[in-house]
Motif scaffolding. Structure first.
Motif, PDB file in Angstrom:
ATOM      1  N   MET A   1       0.850  -1.186   0.000  1.00  9.16           N
ATOM      2  CA  MET A   1       0.000   0.000   0.000  1.00  9.16           C
ATOM      3  C   MET A   1       0.892   1.245   0.000  1.00  9.16           C
ATOM      4  O   MET A   1       1.853   1.324   0.771  1.00  9.16           O
ATOM      5  N   SER A   2       0.560   2.215  -0.830  1.00  9.74           N
ATOM      6  CA  SER A   2       1.384   3.415  -0.912  1.00  9.74           C
ATOM      7  C   SER A   2       1.290   4.220   0.370  1.00  9.74           C
ATOM      8  O   SER A   2       0.317   4.132   1.123  1.00  9.74           O
ATOM      9  N   LEU A   3       2.315   5.033   0.618  1.00  9.71           N
ATOM     10  CA  LEU A   3       2.342   5.850   1.814  1.00  9.71           C
ATOM     11  C   LEU A   3       1.182   6.845   1.828  1.00  9.71           C
ATOM     12  O   LEU A   3       0.555   7.078   2.872  1.00  9.71           O
ATOM     13  N   HIS A   4       0.868   7.418   0.675  1.00  4.88           N
ATOM     14  CA  HIS A   4      -0.250   8.362   0.610  1.00  4.88           C
ATOM     15  C   HIS A   4      -1.573   7.662   0.908  1.00  4.88           C
ATOM     16  O   HIS A   4      -2.447   8.227   1.571  1.00  4.88           O
ATOM     17  N   ARG A   5      -1.737   6.445   0.426  1.00  3.20           N
ATOM     18  CA  ARG A   5      -2.981   5.717   0.704  1.00  3.20           C
ATOM     19  C   ARG A   5      -3.081   5.363   2.192  1.00  3.20           C
ATOM     20  O   ARG A   5      -4.156   5.452   2.790  1.00  3.20           O
ATOM     21  N   LEU A   6      -1.961   4.984   2.789  1.00  2.00           N
ATOM     22  CA  LEU A   6      -1.961   4.717   4.228  1.00  2.00           C
ATOM     23  C   LEU A   6      -2.346   5.969   5.011  1.00  2.00           C
ATOM     24  O   LEU A   6      -3.127   5.911   5.961  1.00  2.00           O
ATOM     25  N   ALA A   7      -1.779   7.112   4.621  1.00  2.00           N
ATOM     26  CA  ALA A   7      -2.057   8.369   5.322  1.00  2.00           C
ATOM     27  C   ALA A   7      -3.528   8.742   5.203  1.00  2.00           C
ATOM     28  O   ALA A   7      -4.147   9.226   6.163  1.00  2.00           O
ATOM     29  N   GLN A   8      -4.091   8.530   4.021  1.00  2.00           N
ATOM     30  CA  GLN A   8      -5.524   8.802   3.857  1.00  2.00           C
ATOM     31  C   GLN A   8      -6.375   7.861   4.700  1.00  2.00           C
ATOM     32  O   GLN A   8      -7.456   8.230   5.169  1.00  2.00           O
ATOM     33  N   GLY A   9      -5.888   6.657   4.894  1.00  2.00           N
ATOM     34  CA  GLY A   9      -6.684   5.611   5.518  1.00  2.00           C
ATOM     35  C   GLY A   9      -7.011   5.826   6.980  1.00  2.00           C
ATOM     36  O   GLY A   9      -7.856   5.118   7.529  1.00  2.00           O
ATOM     37  N   VAL A  10      -6.366   6.808   7.637  1.00  2.00           N
ATOM     38  CA  VAL A  10      -6.648   7.053   9.052  1.00  2.00           C
ATOM     39  C   VAL A  10      -7.537   8.276   9.250  1.00  2.00           C
ATOM     40  O   VAL A  10      -7.841   8.645  10.395  1.00  2.00           O
ATOM     41  N   LEU A  11      -7.989   8.899   8.182  1.00  2.00           N
ATOM     42  CA  LEU A  11      -8.746  10.151   8.270  1.00  2.00           C
ATOM     43  C   LEU A  11     -10.244   9.900   8.182  1.00  2.00           C
ATOM     44  O   LEU A  11     -10.728   9.174   7.306  1.00  2.00           O
ATOM     45  N   LEU A  12     -11.009  10.534   9.091  1.00  2.00           N
ATOM     46  CA  LEU A  12     -12.469  10.468   9.095  1.00  2.00           C
ATOM     47  C   LEU A  12     -13.008  11.903   9.102  1.00  2.00           C
ATOM     48  O   LEU A  12     -13.395  12.435  10.135  1.00  2.00           O
ATOM     49  N   PRO A  13     -13.053  12.559   7.943  1.00  2.00           N
ATOM     50  CA  PRO A  13     -13.492  13.957   7.905  1.00  2.00           C
ATOM     51  C   PRO A  13     -14.999  14.108   7.828  1.00  2.00           C
ATOM     52  O   PRO A  13     -15.722  13.179   7.447  1.00  2.00           O
ATOM     53  N   GLY A  14     -15.452  15.287   8.174  1.00  2.00           N
ATOM     54  CA  GLY A  14     -16.814  15.697   7.870  1.00  2.00           C
ATOM     55  C   GLY A  14     -16.816  16.485   6.573  1.00  2.00           C
ATOM     56  O   GLY A  14     -15.756  16.830   6.039  1.00  2.00           O
ATOM     57  N   PHE A  15     -17.999  16.764   6.046  1.00  2.00           N
ATOM     58  CA  PHE A  15     -18.097  17.486   4.776  1.00  2.00           C
ATOM     59  C   PHE A  15     -19.420  18.220   4.726  1.00  2.00           C
ATOM     60  O   PHE A  15     -20.331  17.975   5.531  1.00  2.00           O
ATOM     61  N   HIS A  16     -19.546  19.128   3.779  1.00  2.00           N
ATOM     62  CA  HIS A  16     -20.784  19.861   3.578  1.00  2.00           C
ATOM     63  C   HIS A  16     -21.721  19.087   2.650  1.00  2.00           C
ATOM     64  O   HIS A  16     -21.273  18.370   1.754  1.00  2.00           O
ATOM     65  N   GLY A  17     -23.026  19.261   2.855  1.00  2.00           N
ATOM     66  CA  GLY A  17     -23.993  18.781   1.887  1.00  2.00           C
ATOM     67  C   GLY A  17     -24.707  17.514   2.277  1.00  2.00           C
ATOM     68  O   GLY A  17     -24.268  16.766   3.162  1.00  2.00           O
ATOM     69  N   THR A  18     -25.817  17.256   1.597  1.00  2.00           N
ATOM     70  CA  THR A  18     -26.632  16.077   1.861  1.00  2.00           C
ATOM     71  C   THR A  18     -26.455  14.993   0.791  1.00  2.00           C
ATOM     72  O   THR A  18     -27.179  14.012   0.763  1.00  2.00           O
ATOM     73  N   SER A  19     -25.492  15.212  -0.087  1.00  2.00           N
ATOM     74  CA  SER A  19     -25.084  14.168  -1.029  1.00  2.00           C
ATOM     75  C   SER A  19     -23.562  14.170  -1.057  1.00  2.00           C
ATOM     76  O   SER A  19     -22.925  15.163  -0.694  1.00  2.00           O
ATOM     77  N   ALA A  20     -22.982  13.078  -1.486  1.00  2.00           N
ATOM     78  CA  ALA A  20     -21.525  12.963  -1.482  1.00  2.00           C
ATOM     79  C   ALA A  20     -20.931  13.714  -2.666  1.00  2.00           C
ATOM     80  O   ALA A  20     -21.214  13.375  -3.818  1.00  2.00           O
ATOM     81  N   PRO A  21     -20.111  14.745  -2.415  1.00  2.00           N
ATOM     82  CA  PRO A  21     -19.502  15.471  -3.540  1.00  2.00           C
ATOM     83  C   PRO A  21     -18.527  14.582  -4.308  1.00  2.00           C
ATOM     84  O   PRO A  21     -17.965  13.629  -3.766  1.00  2.00           O
ATOM     85  N   ASP A  22     -18.322  14.914  -5.569  1.00  2.00           N
ATOM     86  CA  ASP A  22     -17.474  14.083  -6.426  1.00  2.00           C
ATOM     87  C   ASP A  22     -16.064  13.938  -5.874  1.00  2.00           C
ATOM     88  O   ASP A  22     -15.480  12.845  -5.934  1.00  2.00           O
ATOM     89  N   TRP A  23     -15.497  15.024  -5.331  1.00  2.00           N
ATOM     90  CA  TRP A  23     -14.122  14.938  -4.822  1.00  2.00           C
ATOM     91  C   TRP A  23     -14.028  13.945  -3.660  1.00  2.00           C
ATOM     92  O   TRP A  23     -13.017  13.249  -3.517  1.00  2.00           O
ATOM     93  N   LEU A  24     -15.096  13.887  -2.837  1.00  2.00           N
ATOM     94  CA  LEU A  24     -15.082  12.974  -1.702  1.00  2.00           C
ATOM     95  C   LEU A  24     -15.188  11.527  -2.175  1.00  2.00           C
ATOM     96  O   LEU A  24     -14.496  10.634  -1.655  1.00  2.00           O
ATOM     97  N   VAL A  25     -16.028  11.280  -3.167  1.00  2.00           N
ATOM     98  CA  VAL A  25     -16.152   9.926  -3.715  1.00  2.00           C
ATOM     99  C   VAL A  25     -14.815   9.462  -4.280  1.00  2.00           C
ATOM    100  O   VAL A  25     -14.394   8.306  -4.084  1.00  2.00           O
ATOM    101  N   LYS A  26     -14.109  10.378  -4.957  1.00  2.00           N
ATOM    102  CA  LYS A  26     -12.796  10.024  -5.508  1.00  2.00           C
ATOM    103  C   LYS A  26     -11.811   9.716  -4.381  1.00  2.00           C
ATOM    104  O   LYS A  26     -11.025   8.765  -4.465  1.00  2.00           O
ATOM    105  N   ARG A  27     -11.860  10.510  -3.310  1.00  2.00           N
ATOM    106  CA  ARG A  27     -10.971  10.255  -2.170  1.00  2.00           C
ATOM    107  C   ARG A  27     -11.257   8.877  -1.553  1.00  2.00           C
ATOM    108  O   ARG A  27     -10.344   8.157  -1.161  1.00  2.00           O
ATOM    109  N   VAL A  28     -12.528   8.527  -1.436  1.00  2.00           N
ATOM    110  CA  VAL A  28     -12.886   7.214  -0.898  1.00  2.00           C
ATOM    111  C   VAL A  28     -12.311   6.112  -1.783  1.00  2.00           C
ATOM    112  O   VAL A  28     -11.727   5.136  -1.298  1.00  2.00           O
TER     113      VAL A  28
END
Length: 474
Positions: A1-28
């Motif tokens: 697993m890449s270092l960047h993917r590992l770093a992302q894997g520990v983050l649980l952010p909040g976000f704006h809106g009542t639907s999942a924005p495209d950037w968030l879906v890509k991050r997931v």
């Protein structure tokens, strides 16, 4: 697993809106650990289900968390108040089996929406009436009794596939400072904590709780750092309490942590925490990128061992197991539990439709802007009821005339102005019912006192039913 993917894997952010924005879906899809949902993300269960389904379409095992404590702290029912009573009401009802059933019903509803992690229950104790943030979020003051309810809640929630999270270790109940606003220093020794505050957390561990949340709380004997950033706190969790699941931070953007969010994220990971909750202030793609870059840089510099990050990412990922939809949600259970929690003292007899005064106070940040007040429920159940908004005792008395008055408070003991209104009404000599929806404080001398042990929709409804049953028709 890449270092960047590992770093992302520990983050649980909040976000704006009542639907999942495209950037968030890509991050997931790229490995983001998960998200935390707040009231701002919720319209109703169907909408949350659709939102979560889109996130899971990007990666099936994404962590989807929510603060659904029930009672005063609700996200699914933020628009109209929770359908279940909170912890203090369940503690007052005194039946761990009922607590287990309420948690299982809540968990079934969350599972149907696609939520895999519920940031509940609060395992804090009520150790001072001056605590501004826990209050009715606690099961009570007795460590053993509270521990039994914490264990029951964990068992009920996790029986339907939703991970529970006991919080806020090492225990917030002795603090008189809200960690959303400042850094509390607990007036407790390590030995006192071990003997008292740790009991509900031990019960949670014994029940198999899958995650524990650290509080932004300083224990002087552990050093100047709050538990979230303190290796000593995590060692106690791991070595003394025997916890092997995921350690989650309370919101790293809270004022108690302070400073740079990226720096705080790295320090928490170095201290031994696994998942970083970043939900209070919503992040965007650039904000997440800065955090990921900071974690990667910490590994590359040697500040954060790679093995520590791998361990944290592995424990965080374990909370993303998609829950199975369980047909166990009982929307009527909460009201039955709220009725069982009611406590009435004095002579509850009204000679006719009352005048109701809801003395609203600013809710804590954890509670947020959720509807509160008894007036609408009594207007429905007792025709002729009047609701007045004045906080002046003289004006209330003038509006009431010879009618009984129901005055409703939320921890009157913490708000001198509210306490003074109730005391003044007593001195005037009105036929007065005092309904307290927070942790019960001193008796202020009303003819009757009703303690609901919570301000949720069902707690208010249960109080209105009891008062209506005691009201004579004219």
């Amino acid at each position: 697993m890449s270092l960047h993917r590992l770093a992302q894997g520990v983050l649980l952010p909040g976000f704006h809106g009542t639907s999942a924005p495209d950037w968030l879906v890509k991050r997931v899809a790229d490995g983001l650990g998960g998200v935390v949902l707040f009231g701002r993300n919720v319209v109703d269960d169907a909408q949350v289900t659709a939102l979560d389904a889109r996130l899971r379409s990007a990666r099936a095992d994404v962590v989807i968390g929510i603060d659904e404590e029930g009672g005063d702290v609700t996200r699914l029912d933020a628009g109209h108040g929770s359908e279940v009573p909170g912890n203090h009401a369940l503690g007052a009802a005194g039946d761990p089996a009922l607590t287990r059933a309420v948690a299982a019903s809540m968990g079934s509803r969350l599972a149907a929406c696609g939520v895999s992690l519920n940031l509940a229950p609060s395992a804090d104790l009520v150790l001072t009436l001056d605590d501004p943030v826990i209050g009715v979020r606690s099961f009570g003051s007795d460590p053993v009794a509270a521990g039994a309810h914490v264990a029951a809640f964990v068992e009920g929630m996790q029986a339907v596939g939703v991970a529970a999270c006991a919080k806020h270790f090492p225990g917030h109940g002795a603090s008189t400072v809200d960690s959303h606003a400042a850094l509390p220093v607990l007036p407790r020794t390590a030995a006192e904590l071990a003997a008292v505050e740790f009991a509900p957390f031990r019960a949670a561990v014994g029940a198999g709780v899958r995650s524990i949340m650290t509080g932004h709380l300083v224990v002087p004997e552990w050093g100047p750092e709050p538990a979230t950033l303190n290796p000593a706190a995590v060692r106690v969790l791991r070595e003394d309490l025997g916890f092997t699941g995921a350690v989650i931070t309370d919101g790293l953007d809270m004022k108690a942590v302070g400073g740079d969010l990226a720096q705080g994220s790295v320090r928490a990971l170095v201290a031994g925490v696994d998942a970083l909750c970043l939900g209070g202030e919503p992040l965007d793609d650039d904000g997440l990128r800065r955090l990921v870059d900071a974690v990667v840089a910490a590994v590359e510099s040697g500040e954060l061992p790679l093995a520590r990050l791998e361990e944290a990412a592995r424990r965080t990922a374990a909370l993303g197991t998609p829950p199975s939809s369980v047909d166990g949600h009982d929307p009527a259970l909460g009201l039955r539990a709220a009725r069982a929690a009611l406590e009435v003292r004095g002579s509850l007899r009204l000679t006719g439709p009352p005048v109701v005064v809801d003395l609203a106070v600013e809710p804590s940040i954890a509670v947020g802007d959720v509807p509160w007040g008894l007036g609408p429920y009594l207007e429905e159940l007792v025709p002729g009821t009047s609701v007045v908004s004045s906080a002046s005792a003289a004006e209330i008395a003038a509006a009431a005339g010879d009618r009984p008055v129901v005055v409703v408070t939320r921890e009157a003991h913490r708000f001198p102005w509210a306490r003074e209104v109730v005391s003044s009404l007593v001195k005037i000599g009105l036929d007065l019912v005092h309904v307290e929806t927070g942790v019960p404080g001193p008796d202020l001398g009303a003819t009757a006192r009703v303690d609901t042990h919570g301000g949720s929709r069902v707690c208010l409804r249960a109080a209105a039913e009891r008062i209506a049953a005691a009201t004579s028709s004219r």
